[in-house]
Write a protein that holds these residues in place. Structure first.
Motif, PDB file in Angstrom:
ATOM      1  N   HIS A   1       0.808  -1.211   0.000  1.00  0.00           N
ATOM      2  CA  HIS A   1       0.000   0.000   0.000  1.00  0.00           C
ATOM      3  C   HIS A   1       0.843   1.262   0.000  1.00  0.00           C
ATOM      4  O   HIS A   1       0.300   2.364  -0.184  1.00  0.00           O
ATOM      5  CB  HIS A   1      -0.953  -0.010   1.206  1.00  0.00           C
ATOM      6  CG  HIS A   1      -1.983  -1.091   1.128  1.00  0.00           C
ATOM      7  ND1 HIS A   1      -2.832  -1.388   2.179  1.00  0.00           N
ATOM      8  CD2 HIS A   1      -2.312  -1.956   0.133  1.00  0.00           C
ATOM      9  CE1 HIS A   1      -3.633  -2.393   1.837  1.00  0.00           C
ATOM     10  NE2 HIS A   1      -3.333  -2.751   0.603  1.00  0.00           N
TER      11      HIS A   1
ATOM     12  N   ASN B   1     -11.843   4.792  -1.503  1.00  0.00           N
ATOM     13  CA  ASN B   1     -12.458   3.700  -0.757  1.00  0.00           C
ATOM     14  C   ASN B   1     -11.347   2.876  -0.115  1.00  0.00           C
ATOM     15  O   ASN B   1     -10.563   2.231  -0.812  1.00  0.00           O
ATOM     16  CB  ASN B   1     -13.311   2.834  -1.697  1.00  0.00           C
ATOM     17  CG  ASN B   1     -14.088   1.757  -0.964  1.00  0.00           C
ATOM     18  OD1 ASN B   1     -13.584   1.113  -0.053  1.00  0.00           O
ATOM     19  ND2 ASN B   1     -15.331   1.545  -1.375  1.00  0.00           N
ATOM     20  N   GLU B   2     -11.274   2.888   1.194  1.00  0.00           N
ATOM     21  CA  GLU B   2     -10.197   2.212   1.907  1.00  0.00           C
ATOM     22  C   GLU B   2     -10.252   0.694   1.706  1.00  0.00           C
ATOM     23  O   GLU B   2      -9.212   0.024   1.698  1.00  0.00           O
ATOM     24  CB  GLU B   2     -10.270   2.552   3.399  1.00  0.00           C
ATOM     25  CG  GLU B   2      -9.116   2.032   4.223  1.00  0.00           C
ATOM     26  CD  GLU B   2      -7.795   2.688   3.865  1.00  0.00           C
ATOM     27  OE1 GLU B   2      -6.768   1.953   3.796  1.00  0.00           O
ATOM     28  OE2 GLU B   2      -7.770   3.919   3.647  1.00  0.00           O
ATOM     29  N   THR B   3     -11.441   0.171   1.547  1.00  0.00           N
ATOM     30  CA  THR B   3     -11.584  -1.284   1.405  1.00  0.00           C
ATOM     31  C   THR B   3     -11.053  -1.777   0.063  1.00  0.00           C
ATOM     32  O   THR B   3     -10.247  -2.712  -0.006  1.00  0.00           O
ATOM     33  CB  THR B   3     -13.060  -1.694   1.553  1.00  0.00           C
ATOM     34  OG1 THR B   3     -13.550  -1.244   2.818  1.00  0.00           O
ATOM     35  CG2 THR B   3     -13.204  -3.207   1.468  1.00  0.00           C
ATOM     36  N   THR B   4     -11.502  -1.147  -1.014  1.00  0.00           N
ATOM     37  CA  THR B   4     -11.055  -1.565  -2.355  1.00  0.00           C
ATOM     38  C   THR B   4      -9.785  -0.852  -2.793  1.00  0.00           C
ATOM     39  O   THR B   4      -9.174  -1.240  -3.798  1.00  0.00           O
ATOM     40  CB  THR B   4     -12.150  -1.282  -3.390  1.00  0.00           C
ATOM     41  OG1 THR B   4     -12.429   0.140  -3.423  1.00  0.00           O
ATOM     42  CG2 THR B   4     -13.427  -2.034  -3.047  1.00  0.00           C
ATOM     43  N   ARG B   5      -9.426   0.203  -2.035  1.00  0.00           N
ATOM     44  CA  ARG B   5      -8.259   1.034  -2.351  1.00  0.00           C
ATOM     45  C   ARG B   5      -8.357   1.585  -3.773  1.00  0.00           C
ATOM     46  O   ARG B   5      -7.387   1.598  -4.540  1.00  0.00           O
ATOM     47  CB  ARG B   5      -6.957   0.266  -2.149  1.00  0.00           C
ATOM     48  CG  ARG B   5      -6.761  -0.228  -0.721  1.00  0.00           C
ATOM     49  CD  ARG B   5      -5.300  -0.537  -0.430  1.00  0.00           C
ATOM     50  NE  ARG B   5      -4.432   0.618  -0.560  1.00  0.00           N
ATOM     51  CZ  ARG B   5      -4.289   1.565   0.371  1.00  0.00           C
ATOM     52  NH1 ARG B   5      -4.991   1.501   1.512  1.00  0.00           N
ATOM     53  NH2 ARG B   5      -3.476   2.579   0.173  1.00  0.00           N
TER      54      ARG B   5
ATOM     55  N   THR C   1     -11.304  -1.242  -9.964  1.00  0.00           N
ATOM     56  CA  THR C   1     -10.554  -2.248  -9.222  1.00  0.00           C
ATOM     57  C   THR C   1      -9.577  -2.952 -10.168  1.00  0.00           C
ATOM     58  O   THR C   1      -9.648  -2.791 -11.397  1.00  0.00           O
ATOM     59  CB  THR C   1     -11.500  -3.287  -8.610  1.00  0.00           C
ATOM     60  OG1 THR C   1     -12.185  -3.970  -9.673  1.00  0.00           O
ATOM     61  CG2 THR C   1     -12.509  -2.622  -7.686  1.00  0.00           C
TER      62      THR C   1
END
Length: 477
Positions: A55, A359-363, A290
């Motif tokens: 990340h 979006n932190e989940t899907t980055r 994504t």
């Protein structure tokens, strides 16, 4: 009695001679296909995979990693060329290059064993891939020495076709694993697994293994390559370098036009060298795509580019388009098309949309902690953007390459083509290294809008310069 020229014996001899004539170039074409398909399969998934497993990987770092790959490729192209020349063998450098690439594939598979800073491990893989890919230009010289004048054009047409085919098959292979999202399923738990990002590397391993077998058992050096040469002709010394420099300076050519064409060559490389490194971060941050969505979109676009490029090439080969369209007009057309592309895809305020929030989940989405311009950056419709990129990549880029290569060879005239073509290639190599660094740095610091403006202005300056030299280019039309 006179012999029957259509007897089975003569027919068998003809077939045997035909097979002998084409065996070497066909092996070289297959090797080129395997090398290029491997590169094509890996290229699309590099950014999504890097940003997924590390990340801290930023678009700027990815730009430097891409530049390092190109720098390794350029450097070792010369290293392998010198080695092949001094050893009078292409086979051994080719074999070593494939083995080096195989090492890079193994490292890529093992990347998730690295606990932190995996992006640096991937950078090392990119460098190794660049080193291994440095043997690819040797295949062009091999085909030239392995074919006679009457079938050389056909051999190079096969090589060009293999390159185009690899551009299309690579994305298809990558897209076939779209239903296998990260982290996939484990082969050797917990870190060696197959998923959308790693499946292509296993195909790359298979392609390398096949290439190594072909090189070991079917690839043979030509008589021209293994012919004994005078030892002094292979010796690289200051005296020989000085002689080459003096010969270069004394060439009777139009240096002003050469400078113009080389500058245009560097400008025309700007689109490819910048877009290749920012398209991944652009899709994930501006359009919130994504990894699987990105690969599907980019793969479809790449296949469309391949079809357009094949059709464009066919017009020149089948319809003799080159006899009806001048090269200087073709280059001007491609530059104008490039400028129009930048203008059409520019995000004008009244007809564009804001970027997607992070979006932190899907980055996915625009992360304001990484990009300061998230609140001000606008984006055009994703379908429009990709359609324009396909047209530019499939039509404008091939037009540019074909027209500039033809004009440059004519400007050189009776000069030393080997020296001057090396200078032309060097200019392209410089852009391969500088372009990704420039593109990623501009995107990261200023956003896509400013990059489009600056690139559009540079292409406009190049077009104005081309029209300024128009009448001097007429004899080389």
């Amino acid at each position: 009695m006179p012999s029957n020229r259509y007897s089975p014996v003569n027919l068998d001899q003809g077939r045997s001679k035909s097979f002998t004539t084409w065996k070497r170039p066909l092996v070289a074409v297959v090797l080129a296909f395997l090398c290029n398909i491997e590169s094509g399969m890996l290229a699309m998934g590099e950014w999504p995979y890097m940003s997924t497993i590390d990340h801290d990987a930023a678009s700027t770092f990815f730009g430097y990693a891409t530049a390092a790959n190109k720098a390794a490729h350029v450097t070792f192209t010369f290293v392998f060329a010198i080695w092949a020349y001094k050893s009078s063998s292409i086979r051994i450098p080719m074999l070593v290059g494939r083995c080096i690439t195989l090492v890079g594939c193994a490292m890529y598979i093992l990347v998730e064993f690295i606990p932190t800073n995996r992006r640096w491990w991937m950078l090392a893989c990119y460098v190794i891939f660049g080193v291994g890919f440095g043997t690819s230009p040797l295949l062009r010289s091999y085909i030239a020495s392995a074919t006679a004048d009457d079938n050389r054009a056909s051999a190079f047409a096969l090589l060009s076709g293999a390159n185009v085919l690899s551009v299309m098959i690579g994305p298809i292979a990558q897209m076939s694993f779209a239903g296998l999202p990260y982290p996939g399923f484990s082969i050797i738990p917990p870190y060696i697994s197959i998923h959308i990002y790693t499946a292509p590397i296993w195909f790359a391993v298979i392609a390398n293994a096949i290439a190594i077998v072909l090189t070991l058992f079917f690839f043979t050096d030509t008589e021209k390559a293994i012919e004994e040469q005078d030892a002094s002709s292979k010796r690289i010394s200051f005296t020989s370098i000085r002689e080459q420099l003096n010969r270069f300076i004394s060439l009777d050519v139009s240096w002003t036009l050469i400078a113009v064409v080389i500058l245009e060559k560097m400008i025309s490389s700007l689109f490819n060298t910048t877009m290749s490194v920012i398209v991944g971060p652009l899709m994930s941050s501006l359009y919130a795509q994504t990894g699987p969505q990105m690969l599907l979109l980019m793969g479809t676009a790449q296949i469309a580019v391949g079809f357009i490029a094949v059709g464009f090439t066919a017009l020149f080969v089948v319809c003799d388009l080159g006899k009806h369209v001048s090269c200087r007009a073709l280059f001007a057309f491609s530059n104008i098309l490039m400028i129009a592309g930048y203008a059409i895809t520019y995000p004008y305020p009244l007809i564009s949309n804001p970027t997607q929030p992070f979006n932190e989940t899907t980055r996915t989405g625009c992360n304001p902690l990484e990009y300061s311009w998230c609140d001000s950056q606008l984006v055009v419709n994703i379908v429009l953007f990709n359609c324009i990129m396909v047209v530019i990549s499939g039509l404008a880029i091939p037009s540019t390459m074909m027209s500039l290569d033809t004009i440059y060879s004519k400007v050189i005239g009776n000069g030393d083509q080997s020296i001057m073509q090396s200078v032309f290639t060097l200019a392209d190599s410089v852009m391969m290294i500088v372009g990704p660094i420039y593109g990623s740095a501009m995107f990261s610091s200023m956003g896509m809008s400013y990059l489009q403006i600056i690139n559009g202005v540079i292409y406009t300056i190049g077009t104005v310069l081309w029209f300024a030299a128009w009448k001097w280019l007429q004899p080389y039309n």
